[in-house]
Design an enzyme around this catalytic site. Sequence first.
Site, PDB file in Angstrom:
ATOM      1  N   HIS A  24     -38.769 -21.998  -1.422  1.00  0.00           N
ATOM      2  CA  HIS A  24     -38.361 -22.100  -0.022  1.00  0.00           C
ATOM      3  C   HIS A  24     -39.456 -22.632   0.888  1.00  0.00           C
ATOM      4  O   HIS A  24     -39.203 -22.913   2.059  1.00  0.00           O
ATOM      5  CB  HIS A  24     -37.917 -20.736   0.522  1.00  0.00           C
ATOM      6  CG  HIS A  24     -39.062 -19.821   0.824  1.00  0.00           C
ATOM      7  ND1 HIS A  24     -39.691 -19.098  -0.133  1.00  0.00           N
ATOM      8  CD2 HIS A  24     -39.696 -19.536   1.991  1.00  0.00           C
ATOM      9  CE1 HIS A  24     -40.660 -18.386   0.413  1.00  0.00           C
ATOM     10  NE2 HIS A  24     -40.689 -18.638   1.696  1.00  0.00           N
TER      11      HIS A  24
HETATM   12  C1  UD1 Z   1     -39.779 -18.040   6.919  1.00  0.00           C
HETATM   13  C2  UD1 Z   1     -41.276 -17.996   7.131  1.00  0.00           C
HETATM   14  C3  UD1 Z   1     -41.987 -18.013   5.789  1.00  0.00           C
HETATM   15  C4  UD1 Z   1     -41.467 -16.908   4.889  1.00  0.00           C
HETATM   16  C5  UD1 Z   1     -39.953 -16.968   4.801  1.00  0.00           C
HETATM   17  C6  UD1 Z   1     -39.424 -15.780   4.035  1.00  0.00           C
HETATM   18  C7  UD1 Z   1     -42.034 -19.115   9.178  1.00  0.00           C
HETATM   19  C8  UD1 Z   1     -42.713 -20.308   9.726  1.00  0.00           C
HETATM   20  N1  UD1 Z   1     -41.734 -19.167   7.878  1.00  0.00           N
HETATM   21  O1  UD1 Z   1     -39.467 -19.267   6.274  1.00  0.00           O
HETATM   22  O2  UD1 Z   1     -43.370 -17.814   5.990  1.00  0.00           O
HETATM   23  O3  UD1 Z   1     -42.027 -17.083   3.621  1.00  0.00           O
HETATM   24  O4  UD1 Z   1     -39.380 -16.940   6.114  1.00  0.00           O
HETATM   25  O5  UD1 Z   1     -38.160 -16.024   3.501  1.00  0.00           O
HETATM   26  O6  UD1 Z   1     -41.797 -18.175   9.887  1.00  0.00           O
HETATM   27  N2  UD1 Z   1     -31.605 -20.101   7.204  1.00  0.00           N
HETATM   28  C9  UD1 Z   1     -30.293 -19.716   7.050  1.00  0.00           C
HETATM   29  N3  UD1 Z   1     -30.000 -18.390   7.188  1.00  0.00           N
HETATM   30  C10 UD1 Z   1     -30.926 -17.442   7.471  1.00  0.00           C
HETATM   31  C11 UD1 Z   1     -32.250 -17.851   7.630  1.00  0.00           C
HETATM   32  C12 UD1 Z   1     -32.585 -19.189   7.488  1.00  0.00           C
HETATM   33  O7  UD1 Z   1     -29.410 -20.532   6.793  1.00  0.00           O
HETATM   34  O8  UD1 Z   1     -30.574 -16.253   7.564  1.00  0.00           O
HETATM   35  C13 UD1 Z   1     -31.934 -21.550   7.018  1.00  0.00           C
HETATM   36  C14 UD1 Z   1     -31.819 -22.359   8.307  1.00  0.00           C
HETATM   37  O9  UD1 Z   1     -31.379 -23.630   7.956  1.00  0.00           O
HETATM   38  C15 UD1 Z   1     -33.271 -22.440   8.754  1.00  0.00           C
HETATM   39  C16 UD1 Z   1     -34.025 -22.488   7.426  1.00  0.00           C
HETATM   40  O10 UD1 Z   1     -33.288 -21.651   6.561  1.00  0.00           O
HETATM   41  O11 UD1 Z   1     -33.530 -23.582   9.536  1.00  0.00           O
HETATM   42  C17 UD1 Z   1     -35.463 -22.000   7.524  1.00  0.00           C
HETATM   43  O12 UD1 Z   1     -35.495 -20.688   8.094  1.00  0.00           O
HETATM   44  P1  UD1 Z   1     -36.810 -20.183   8.871  1.00  0.00           P
HETATM   45  O13 UD1 Z   1     -36.668 -18.763   9.233  1.00  0.00           O
HETATM   46  O14 UD1 Z   1     -37.171 -21.128   9.959  1.00  0.00           O
HETATM   47  O15 UD1 Z   1     -37.946 -20.362   7.790  1.00  0.00           O
HETATM   48  P2  UD1 Z   1     -38.016 -19.853   6.284  1.00  0.00           P
HETATM   49  O16 UD1 Z   1     -38.066 -21.037   5.399  1.00  0.00           O
HETATM   50  O17 UD1 Z   1     -36.991 -18.832   6.046  1.00  0.00           O
HETATM   51  N1  UDP Z   2     -36.329 -11.412  -2.488  1.00  0.00           N
HETATM   52  C1  UDP Z   2     -35.094 -10.759  -2.478  1.00  0.00           C
HETATM   53  N2  UDP Z   2     -33.980 -11.487  -2.808  1.00  0.00           N
HETATM   54  C2  UDP Z   2     -34.024 -12.799  -3.145  1.00  0.00           C
HETATM   55  C3  UDP Z   2     -35.290 -13.449  -3.142  1.00  0.00           C
HETATM   56  C4  UDP Z   2     -36.422 -12.727  -2.786  1.00  0.00           C
HETATM   57  O1  UDP Z   2     -35.012  -9.568  -2.193  1.00  0.00           O
HETATM   58  O2  UDP Z   2     -32.973 -13.383  -3.428  1.00  0.00           O
HETATM   59  C5  UDP Z   2     -37.530 -10.638  -2.115  1.00  0.00           C
HETATM   60  C6  UDP Z   2     -38.670 -10.728  -3.108  1.00  0.00           C
HETATM   61  O3  UDP Z   2     -38.494  -9.789  -4.141  1.00  0.00           O
HETATM   62  C7  UDP Z   2     -39.868 -10.427  -2.229  1.00  0.00           C
HETATM   63  C8  UDP Z   2     -39.475 -11.048  -0.905  1.00  0.00           C
HETATM   64  O4  UDP Z   2     -38.063 -11.212  -0.941  1.00  0.00           O
HETATM   65  O5  UDP Z   2     -40.014  -9.034  -2.018  1.00  0.00           O
HETATM   66  C9  UDP Z   2     -40.155 -12.371  -0.772  1.00  0.00           C
HETATM   67  O6  UDP Z   2     -39.610 -13.070   0.265  1.00  0.00           O
HETATM   68  P1  UDP Z   2     -39.737 -14.640   0.401  1.00  0.00           P
HETATM   69  O7  UDP Z   2     -40.009 -15.260  -0.906  1.00  0.00           O
HETATM   70  O8  UDP Z   2     -38.534 -15.068   1.150  1.00  0.00           O
HETATM   71  O9  UDP Z   2     -40.970 -14.794   1.402  1.00  0.00           O
HETATM   72  P2  UDP Z   2     -42.559 -14.798   1.211  1.00  0.00           P
HETATM   73  O10 UDP Z   2     -42.960 -13.594   0.459  1.00  0.00           O
HETATM   74  O11 UDP Z   2     -42.927 -16.084   0.527  1.00  0.00           O
HETATM   75  O12 UDP Z   2     -43.049 -14.812   2.615  1.00  0.00           O
END
Ligand code: UD1
Ligand code: UDP
Length: 359
Positions: free
Chosen positions: A206
Site C-alpha cells: 500500500h
Molecule cells: C495511510 C498512511 C500510511 C499508513 C497507512 C496504513 C499517510 C500519509 N499515510 O496510508 O502511513 O501506512 O495509512 O494503512 O497518512 N481508501 C479507501 N478507503 C479507506 C481508506 C483509504 O478507499 O477507508 C483509499 C482512498 O482511495 C485513498 C487511498 O486509499 O485515497 C489512500 O488512503 P490514505 O489514508 O490517504 O493513505 P494510506 O495509503 O491508507
Molecule cells: N492488517 C489487518 N488487516 C489487513 C492488513 C493489515 O488487520 O487486511 C494489520 C496488520 O496486521 C498490522 C496493521 O494492519 O497490524 C498494519 O497496517 P498497514 O500495513 O495498513 O500500515 P503500516 O503499518 O504500514 O503503517
Amino acid sequence: MKILTIVGARPQFIKASVVSAALQPLCGEVIVHTGQHYDKNMSDVFFEELGIPKPAYNLGVGSGSHGKQTGEMLIRIEEVIGREKPDILMVYGDTNSTLAGALAASKLHIPVAHVEAGLRSYNMRMPEEQNRVLTDHISTWLLCPTQTAVENLAKEGITRGVTMTGDVMLDSVLHFLTVARANPEKSKIYETLGIAPKQYRLATLHRAETTDGGVEAVTRIFRAFEQLPQRVVIPIHPRTRGLAEEAIAKGGFRNIQLIDPVGYLEMLLLTSGASQVLTDSGGLQKEAYFMEVPCVTLRTETEWVETLHGNWNILASLTTEDILDKALHTVPDAAARDSKPFGDGRASEKIAKLLCANA
Ligand code: UD1
Ligand code: UDP
C-alpha cells in the site's frame, strides 16, 4: 485530567486498542477519529473486534491530497481541542492524522505525547518520514518502541521527555493472537480461503513508493509472486486494489489470491500461519518478526532495523529478480534474534502510567 487521543488509520486503531485499555482505568481519555480510514474493513471492524471505546468524535475527513487531508484535520482537531481542553494530546505513528493532531495541539500549547517516536528511514521523500520527524520535534513525551529510536532522537538533539517504553504492537500481538486462536469463527479463515498453514505466503502492498510506480510497478512485483512455489494471499489495501486487479487481468497471474482487507484477528492468524511474509507495511514486518515468520520487505530501507538481524527480515528493491532472489534464497538464523529489542510486551502499561501521572 484528560488525554485527547487522535487516531485515523488502521494501524492506529490496533495500537490504541492496547493503550486505551491501559489508560482508561488510570485517567480520562477522549478518542477522536479523524476519518482518514472509513471503509468498514479499514475502520469499524477494528473497533468492534478489539473492544476499542467508540470515539467521542469522528471528524469525517476522508481521503484527499496530503495538504487537503492534513489541513481539514488541523481545522477540525483545533475545534475539538477548544471544546475538550485536554491536558495532553496523544498521537500514534506517522500518518497525516498524527501530524495534524500534533500540530494543532502544539500551536495551542497543549503538550503532545507521541507513541512510536524516534523512528527514521532517513528518506525524507516518504510522507511518513516527514510526519514523524515534524511530530517528534513538537512533542513533549517521546515514547520510543526501541533503543534505536532513542538514539535516532539523540542524533537530532532530542533527549528531554524521551522514554524507551517498548513497542505497543508487541503488546497487541501477544494479547490478540491468543484471542484469535481461541475464536473458532476467526479460525475458519484458512478453510474459507482454501489454504493450509505454512503452505502459502502472505503479502500486503500500500505504500506510496509502491503505488506511485503504477500498474508497471505492481506487475513487476506480481511477476515475482507468480514464480513462487506457494500461493500468495494478498489482503489488498483499497489504495492498491485497482492497480492489483489491472496487473492480474493483464498478466494473467494465477498464483495470486487477492482478498478484501481482513480484521486484525484474522490477519494475525494469516500471518502466524504463513511460510513467509512479503510486504511494504511497517507494522506487518514487525508482526512477522514477533511470530518468527521470515519476511521480505519490499522497500529499500526500514525503520525497524532490529528485524534485519539474522535475516528474519530482508529488504528487496522493487524488481522481479530481487524479490524472487530474496524470497527464495534467504534463510533466517534462529540463533541470531536480538533479545527483546521491542520491550517486554508491557509498553502500553508503561505509557499509561507515565502519562496519567502527568495528566
Ligand atoms: C495511510 C498512511 C500510511 C499508513 C497507512 C496504513 C499517510 C500519509 N499515510 O496510508 O502511513 O501506512 O495509512 O494503512 O497518512 N481508501 C479507501 N478507503 C479507506 C481508506 C483509504 O478507499 O477507508 C483509499 C482512498 O482511495 C485513498 C487511498 O486509499 O485515497 C489512500 O488512503 P490514505 O489514508 O490517504 O493513505 P494510506 O495509503 O491508507
Ligand atoms: N492488517 C489487518 N488487516 C489487513 C492488513 C493489515 O488487520 O487486511 C494489520 C496488520 O496486521 C498490522 C496493521 O494492519 O497490524 C498494519 O497496517 P498497514 O500495513 O495498513 O500500515 P503500516 O503499518 O504500514 O503503517
